[in-house]
Design a protein around this motif. Structure first.
Motif, PDB file in Angstrom:
ATOM      1  N   PRO A 205       0.813  -1.220   0.000  1.00 35.77           N
ATOM      2  CA  PRO A 205       0.000   0.000   0.000  1.00 35.77           C
ATOM      3  C   PRO A 205       0.847   1.270   0.000  1.00 35.77           C
ATOM      4  CG  PRO A 205      -0.881  -1.591   1.564  1.00 35.77           C
ATOM      5  CD  PRO A 205       0.429  -2.143   1.075  1.00 35.77           C
ATOM      6  N   ALA A 206       0.378   2.259  -0.749  1.00 34.01           N
ATOM      7  CA  ALA A 206       1.100   3.538  -0.823  1.00 34.01           C
ATOM      8  C   ALA A 206       1.085   4.279   0.500  1.00 34.01           C
ATOM      9  CB  ALA A 206       0.488   4.405  -1.925  1.00 34.01           C
ATOM     10  N   SER A 207       0.155   3.937   1.386  1.00 40.70           N
ATOM     11  CA  SER A 207       0.082   4.624   2.675  1.00 40.70           C
ATOM     12  C   SER A 207       1.324   4.385   3.522  1.00 40.70           C
ATOM     13  CB  SER A 207      -1.159   4.171   3.447  1.00 40.70           C
ATOM     14  OG  SER A 207      -1.140   2.768   3.662  1.00 40.70           O
ATOM     15  N   LEU A 208       2.080   3.319   3.235  1.00 39.71           N
ATOM     16  CA  LEU A 208       3.296   3.058   4.006  1.00 39.71           C
ATOM     17  C   LEU A 208       4.338   4.150   3.793  1.00 39.71           C
ATOM     18  CD1 LEU A 208       3.808  -0.802   3.636  1.00 39.71           C
ATOM     19  CD2 LEU A 208       3.018   0.473   5.621  1.00 39.71           C
ATOM     20  N   ALA A 209       4.380   4.731   2.600  1.00 42.27           N
ATOM     21  CA  ALA A 209       5.332   5.815   2.339  1.00 42.27           C
ATOM     22  C   ALA A 209       4.995   7.043   3.186  1.00 42.27           C
ATOM     23  CB  ALA A 209       5.342   6.168   0.856  1.00 42.27           C
ATOM     24  N   ASP A 210       3.707   7.367   3.311  1.00 41.50           N
ATOM     25  CA  ASP A 210       3.309   8.501   4.145  1.00 41.50           C
ATOM     26  C   ASP A 210       3.629   8.237   5.611  1.00 41.50           C
ATOM     27  OD1 ASP A 210       2.319   9.714   1.864  1.00 41.50           O
ATOM     28  OD2 ASP A 210       0.300   8.898   2.142  1.00 41.50           O
ATOM     29  N   LEU A 211       3.377   7.015   6.058  1.00 43.80           N
ATOM     30  CA  LEU A 211       3.690   6.688   7.448  1.00 43.80           C
ATOM     31  C   LEU A 211       5.196   6.714   7.692  1.00 43.80           C
ATOM     32  CD1 LEU A 211       1.203   3.744   8.124  1.00 43.80           C
ATOM     33  CD2 LEU A 211       1.104   6.052   9.063  1.00 43.80           C
ATOM     34  N   ASP A 212       5.980   6.358   6.688  1.00 39.67           N
ATOM     35  CA  ASP A 212       7.434   6.402   6.829  1.00 39.67           C
ATOM     36  C   ASP A 212       7.912   7.834   7.019  1.00 39.67           C
ATOM     37  OD1 ASP A 212      10.121   5.174   6.665  1.00 39.67           O
ATOM     38  OD2 ASP A 212      10.262   6.353   4.831  1.00 39.67           O
ATOM     39  N   ARG A 213       7.337   8.769   6.272  1.00 39.50           N
ATOM     40  CA  ARG A 213       7.709  10.179   6.434  1.00 39.50           C
ATOM     41  C   ARG A 213       7.298  10.698   7.813  1.00 39.50           C
ATOM     42  NH1 ARG A 213       6.330  10.240   0.842  1.00 39.50           N
ATOM     43  NH2 ARG A 213       4.151  10.673   1.335  1.00 39.50           N
ATOM     44  N   LYS A 214       6.105  10.296   8.262  1.00 34.67           N
ATOM     45  CA  LYS A 214       5.669  10.718   9.587  1.00 34.67           C
ATOM     46  C   LYS A 214       6.573  10.145  10.671  1.00 34.67           C
ATOM     47  CE  LYS A 214       0.756  11.208   8.415  1.00 34.67           C
ATOM     48  NZ  LYS A 214      -0.619  10.720   8.688  1.00 34.67           N
ATOM     49  N   GLN A 215       7.004   8.922  10.497  1.00 35.37           N
ATOM     50  CA  GLN A 215       7.867   8.306  11.501  1.00 35.37           C
ATOM     51  C   GLN A 215       9.228   8.995  11.541  1.00 35.37           C
ATOM     52  OE1 GLN A 215       8.262   4.069  11.118  1.00 35.37           O
ATOM     53  NE2 GLN A 215       9.898   3.937  12.629  1.00 35.37           N
ATOM     54  N   ARG A 216       9.749   9.375  10.401  1.00 33.74           N
ATOM     55  CA  ARG A 216      11.031  10.081  10.399  1.00 33.74           C
ATOM     56  C   ARG A 216      10.926  11.416  11.108  1.00 33.74           C
ATOM     57  NH1 ARG A 216      13.702   9.347   4.385  1.00 33.74           N
ATOM     58  NH2 ARG A 216      13.384   7.094   4.169  1.00 33.74           N
ATOM     59  N   ARG A 217       9.834  12.132  10.873  1.00 29.59           N
ATOM     60  CA  ARG A 217       9.648  13.402  11.583  1.00 29.59           C
ATOM     61  C   ARG A 217       9.529  13.170  13.076  1.00 29.59           C
ATOM     62  NH1 ARG A 217       6.206  14.756   7.077  1.00 29.59           N
ATOM     63  NH2 ARG A 217       4.378  14.149   8.296  1.00 29.59           N
ATOM     64  N   ALA A 218       8.798  12.125  13.454  1.00 26.41           N
ATOM     65  CA  ALA A 218       8.653  11.817  14.877  1.00 26.41           C
ATOM     66  C   ALA A 218       9.992  11.431  15.500  1.00 26.41           C
ATOM     67  CB  ALA A 218       7.634  10.702  15.059  1.00 26.41           C
ATOM     68  N   GLN A 219      10.843  10.747  14.756  1.00 25.11           N
ATOM     69  CA  GLN A 219      12.162  10.394  15.274  1.00 25.11           C
ATOM     70  C   GLN A 219      13.046  11.619  15.436  1.00 25.11           C
ATOM     71  OE1 GLN A 219      13.168   7.488  12.291  1.00 25.11           O
ATOM     72  NE2 GLN A 219      12.681   5.763  13.627  1.00 25.11           N
ATOM     73  N   ARG A 220      12.921  12.595  14.551  1.00 20.07           N
ATOM     74  CA  ARG A 220      13.684  13.832  14.719  1.00 20.07           C
ATOM     75  C   ARG A 220      13.219  14.592  15.952  1.00 20.07           C
ATOM     76  NH1 ARG A 220      13.367  13.928   8.937  1.00 20.07           N
ATOM     77  NH2 ARG A 220      11.535  15.269   8.983  1.00 20.07           N
ATOM     78  N   VAL A 221      11.912  14.588  16.189  1.00 17.61           N
ATOM     79  CA  VAL A 221      11.391  15.218  17.400  1.00 17.61           C
ATOM     80  C   VAL A 221      11.911  14.488  18.632  1.00 17.61           C
ATOM     81  CG1 VAL A 221       9.282  15.675  18.719  1.00 17.61           C
ATOM     82  CG2 VAL A 221       9.330  16.117  16.259  1.00 17.61           C
ATOM     83  N   LEU A 222      11.933  13.162  18.593  1.00 14.75           N
ATOM     84  CA  LEU A 222      12.424  12.373  19.727  1.00 14.75           C
ATOM     85  C   LEU A 222      13.882  12.677  20.019  1.00 14.75           C
ATOM     86  CD1 LEU A 222      12.066  10.051  21.778  1.00 14.75           C
ATOM     87  CD2 LEU A 222      12.667   8.460  19.942  1.00 14.75           C
ATOM     88  N   SER A 223      14.693  12.896  18.983  1.00 14.26           N
ATOM     89  CA  SER A 223      16.118  13.155  19.194  1.00 14.26           C
ATOM     90  C   SER A 223      16.366  14.474  19.911  1.00 14.26           C
ATOM     91  CB  SER A 223      16.849  13.156  17.847  1.00 14.26           C
ATOM     92  OG  SER A 223      16.424  14.245  17.035  1.00 14.26           O
ATOM     93  N   ARG A 224      15.393  15.394  19.886  1.00  8.46           N
ATOM     94  CA  ARG A 224      15.561  16.682  20.544  1.00  8.46           C
ATOM     95  C   ARG A 224      15.015  16.706  21.968  1.00  8.46           C
ATOM     96  NH1 ARG A 224      13.942  18.394  15.243  1.00  8.46           N
ATOM     97  NH2 ARG A 224      11.796  18.711  15.968  1.00  8.46           N
ATOM     98  N   ARG A 225      14.413  15.603  22.400  1.00  7.94           N
ATOM     99  CA  ARG A 225      13.850  15.543  23.740  1.00  7.94           C
ATOM    100  C   ARG A 225      14.897  15.043  24.746  1.00  7.94           C
ATOM    101  NH1 ARG A 225      10.892  18.420  21.561  1.00  7.94           N
ATOM    102  NH2 ARG A 225       8.677  18.083  21.065  1.00  7.94           N
TER     103      ARG A 225
END
Length: 415
Positions: A205-225
């Motif tokens: 499913p193409a939705s996995l690509a969108d979730l991958d982008r969201k997860q990368r953004r969430a990981q960048r947020v996590l790295s700043r906490r």
């Protein structure tokens, strides 16, 4: 006899949730203590007793430990014994060189415990809900999405990002009939997850690509906490939830795709791919640094996102259940070989999607051509040199019923 595992979502009460955490914590402690004993004190144990540490010896010490500590005795003994069995099996696998050395279990990653099948009981409440009785915990509701068949060997309670789940390990009496369905070759790729020798293409499913982008953004947020803070814990839960959702979508698609293929074909031929070797890092060493490291990292991520290995595993047992067979052939030059004349030329593949043979002029989709080559390698070309015409099996596949496009999402995911 076949073995199957069914997983259901639990709906425990707050008190039962606390008991789950207590059971998982005590079992994790028992496992880590037993690991420390085997790792650091086995020489002293051998000098004192004259024999090595084994599961029976540690089970006897567990009995003494439960007698001395009430908070350990408050947890049912079977999950603790199962933790010791898991450690013993981990050491056996390490001795056989089929697994790495056992590592300690950690909170948040190994929140799980297991009962034997004879100790539990299930009953159905209505069309959507059932409940299971767990020793020292009581009756716990779970979302009943498929009927239980066969004998229950054991049940495993585990914590995921979306809550607690129960997995039933079942043994089912089954006799597979002879499968006379046609054969098919499958080429696994990145642009098209699955390409069949019939000309079909299936993609995750193409939705996995969108979730991958969201997860990368969430990981960048996590790295700043700041580690240990509430905001860090919240960001970490966000990353875990997105990762688990991607895994569920991918697994559901693999189940539906493998079920569809096992129902339509009796023999499936795939390439013998070593995914771990294909996704190795290209960074090299300080003395000999790698080349195109960033590009190779992106390719590795794309390959792993397709889930080639788990698809192979699911397809194998679904075919076996229906009397089919999964076969593997060498993977070399399948994308450069013409499926008609057998000529091998890298210039024949003009781009990712187009294949035009420089010898006979045959035109086809590059992935479909590779799938036909894979199918033929299990028939004619396994006996004679490549270069012969298509085998009878391949021509039969070309006349089979065609199904184009991706699978529709199933209502309840039953495979």
């Amino acid at each position: 006899m076949i073995s199957r595992g069914h997983v259901y979502k639990l709906k425990p009460t707050p008190a039962q949730t606390n008991l789950f955490a207590q059971f998982a914590g005590v079992c994790r402690l028992i496992y880590n203590l037993a690991l420390e004993q085997r790792r650091d004190h086995y020489r002293a144990y051998r000098r004192a007793t004259g024999h090595g540490i084994s599961y029976p010896a540690q089970a006897r010490e567990l009995t003494e430990l439960r007698r001395d500590h009430d908070w350990i005795a408050a947890v049912h003994v079977t999950p603790q014994q199962q933790a010791l069995r898991d450690l013993d099996r981990a050491y056996q696998n390490w001795f056989k060189s089929v697994a790495r050395y056992p590592s300690p279990r950690k909170r948040g990653r190994n929140d799980t415990f297991r009962f034997q099948g004879r100790e539990i009981e299930t009953r159905r409440l209505n069309s959507n809900w059932s409940e299971v009785r767990l020793p020292k915990i009581g009756w716990v509701k779970f979302r009943d999405t498929r009927p239980l068949r066969g004998k229950i060997n054991n049940v495993t309670i585990s914590l995921a990002s979306n809550g607690w789940h129960i997995a039933f390990s079942l043994t089912i009496e089954h006799e597979a009939l002879a499968n006379i369905a046609p054969a098919v070759g499958i080429d696994r790729g990145v642009a098209n997850t699955l390409s069949l020798s019939t000309g079909e293409h299936m993609s995750i499913p193409a939705s996995l690509a969108d979730l991958d982008r969201k997860q990368r953004r969430a990981q960048r947020v996590l790295s700043r906490r700041k580690r240990g803070s509430r905001r860090y814990a919240r960001a970490r839960r966000r990353v875990a939830a997105l990762s688990a959702r991607r895994a569920r979508i991918r697994r559901d698609w693999h189940h539906r795709a493998s079920f569809d293929l096992s129902r339509r074909f009796g023999t499936v031929v795939i390439e013998d791919l070593k995914t771990r070797n294909m996704t190795g890092s290209a960074r090299g060493t300080l003395e000999e640094p790698g080349r195109n490291v960033r590009q190779k990292s992106g390719l590795n991520r794309s390959i792993l996102n397709q889930g080639w290995h788990i698809f192979e595993t699911l397809l194998a047992y679904k075919l076996e259940e229906r009397g089919g067979t999964l076969l593997k052939v060498p993977a070399h030059y399948t994308s450069r070989t013409c499926s008609v004349c057998g000529a091998v030329d890298s210039q024949s593949r003009e781009n990712q999607a187009s294949f035009v043979c420089t010898t006979c002029g045959h035109r086809d989709h590059a992935d479909s051509n590779a799938a036909k080559v894979i199918l033929r390698r299990n028939t004619a070309s396994m006996l004679v040199e490549e270069g012969h015409q298509l085998s009878v099996e391949t021509r039969t596949i070309g006349e089979a019923e065609r199904h184009t496009g991706n699978l529709r999402p199933s209502g309840r995911g039953r495979c």
